[in-house]
Design an enzyme around this catalytic site. Structure first.
Site, short mmCIF file in Angstrom:
data_model
loop_
_atom_site.label_atom_id
_atom_site.label_comp_id
_atom_site.label_asym_id
_atom_site.label_seq_id
_atom_site.Cartn_x
_atom_site.Cartn_y
_atom_site.Cartn_z
CG ASP A 1 14.88 26.26 -55.74
OD1 ASP A 1 13.74 26.14 -56.21
OD2 ASP A 1 15.37 27.37 -55.43
CE LYS B 1 14.52 31.05 -55.76
NZ LYS B 1 14.84 29.88 -56.58
CB ALA C 1 29.55 29.61 -59.45
CB SER D 1 5.61 33.71 -61.82
OG SER D 1 5.57 32.46 -61.17
#
Ligand code: ATR
Length: 278
Positions: A103, A67, A129, A16
């Site tokens: 986001d 998430k 998607a 990250s």
């Protein structure tokens, strides 16, 4: 050593860019606190989140694969995050866990920073998607864009389009939709650590306008390279990463009553350095 006040919970966590970005912003603000990435598997997500309540932490960012699953552990989830179905930022306030999604707004800020100030009325085509498309699609629609979604697996495009009230694009209509798009956004994984693949067939690009890739490894994907060569304006994926992070840090500082606004340019420079391209 400063106390760690904010975390990234992810699996895997070690590549990250967020610790470099957040620690640079905290340092620039003169705030004595640190941000740390923690390797958290889905099995221990619940206990990691519970642990935030009483640890003195400001909160955490959530990344792959947490998430969507995190919502059930939180005390409050804001409307946008609930509509998107995903939380990327948890804020601790009075030992309660509040979930947000930065986001989508981070993506919108990255457009503004690149010079695309308004998307109202714009014809936008999203490729993909998955989880990333949800936040981006929601934010674009909320800002008044006319958003269509194409996906390799058409049924997923239809499903997401129905949920977010967008248009699903079939393979048969892809070519005309791409050419007419005023903003095209890649949210698929195609191009990630692969400089030779693009989500679009060779030679197919919008006639005019903007092309954005949310993939940022590499910073210049094949899609962006092709778009730049065709004279289109391009927006790389680091902007969304930086701005979702800046918005998360703003929320943590705000909840703590700490003055100061994170500097997105400091965060971008730190992320770039970590990417090895400073
Ligand atoms: P994320 O949360 O990062 O969006 P995801 O939910 O796994 O991840 O979604 C990945 C997206 O990339 C999907 O839209 C996926 O298309 P499918 O729904 O058809 O799987 C897309 N994707 C991944 N690899 C792809 C490929 N080789 N070609 C086209 N689309 C691809």
């Amino acid at each position: 050593m400063s106390a760690t006040r904010a975390y990234l919970f992810a699996h895997p966590a070690k590549h990250s860019l967020s610790p470099a970005m957040h620690n640079a912003a905290l340092h620039a603000l003169g705030i004595d606190a640190r941000y740390e990435a923690r390797e958290v598997s889905p099995k221990i997500l619940g206990s990691a989140l519970e642990g935030l309540r009483t640890s003195g932490a400001w909160g955490a960012n959530l990344s792959i694969p947490h998430k969507e699953h995190a919502l059930e552990w939180l005390d409050h989830v804001d409307d946008a995050a609930r509509a998107i179905g995903a939380v990327n930022t948890v804020v601790v306030r009075d030992a309660a866990l509040h979930g947000f999604n930065t986001d989508g707004l981070g993506f919108m800020r990255s457009l503004e920073q690149a010079g695309l100030m308004s998307v109202a009325g714009l014809e936008v085509l999203l490729l993909g998607a998955g989880g990333a498309a949800r936040g981006v699609g929601y934010a674009l629609r909320a800002a008044g864009a006319r958003v269509a979604i194409w996906n390799r697996t058409y049924a997923r495009a239809v499903q997401l389009a129905a949920e977010l009230e967008l248009e699903a694009v079939s393979d048969a209509n892809l070519q005309s939709k791409v050419r007419a798009a005023q903003l095209l956004v890649n949210t698929t994984a195609v191009g990630l650590e692969d400089t030779r693949s693009s989500p679009l067939p060779d030679g197919l690009l919008p006639d005019d306008g903007w092309v954005c890739d949310i993939v940022y490894r590499p910073l210049e994907t094949k899609l962006l390279r092709d778009a730049a060569q065709a004279g289109l304006q391009t927006i790389d994926g680091l902007g969304m990463l930086v701005h979702q992070g800046a918005l998360a840090l703003e929320k943590w500082l705000g909840a703590q009553g700490i003055a100061g606004k994170p500097d997105a340019s400091v965060m971008r420079a730190a992320a770039l350095e970590r990417l090895g391209k400073a």
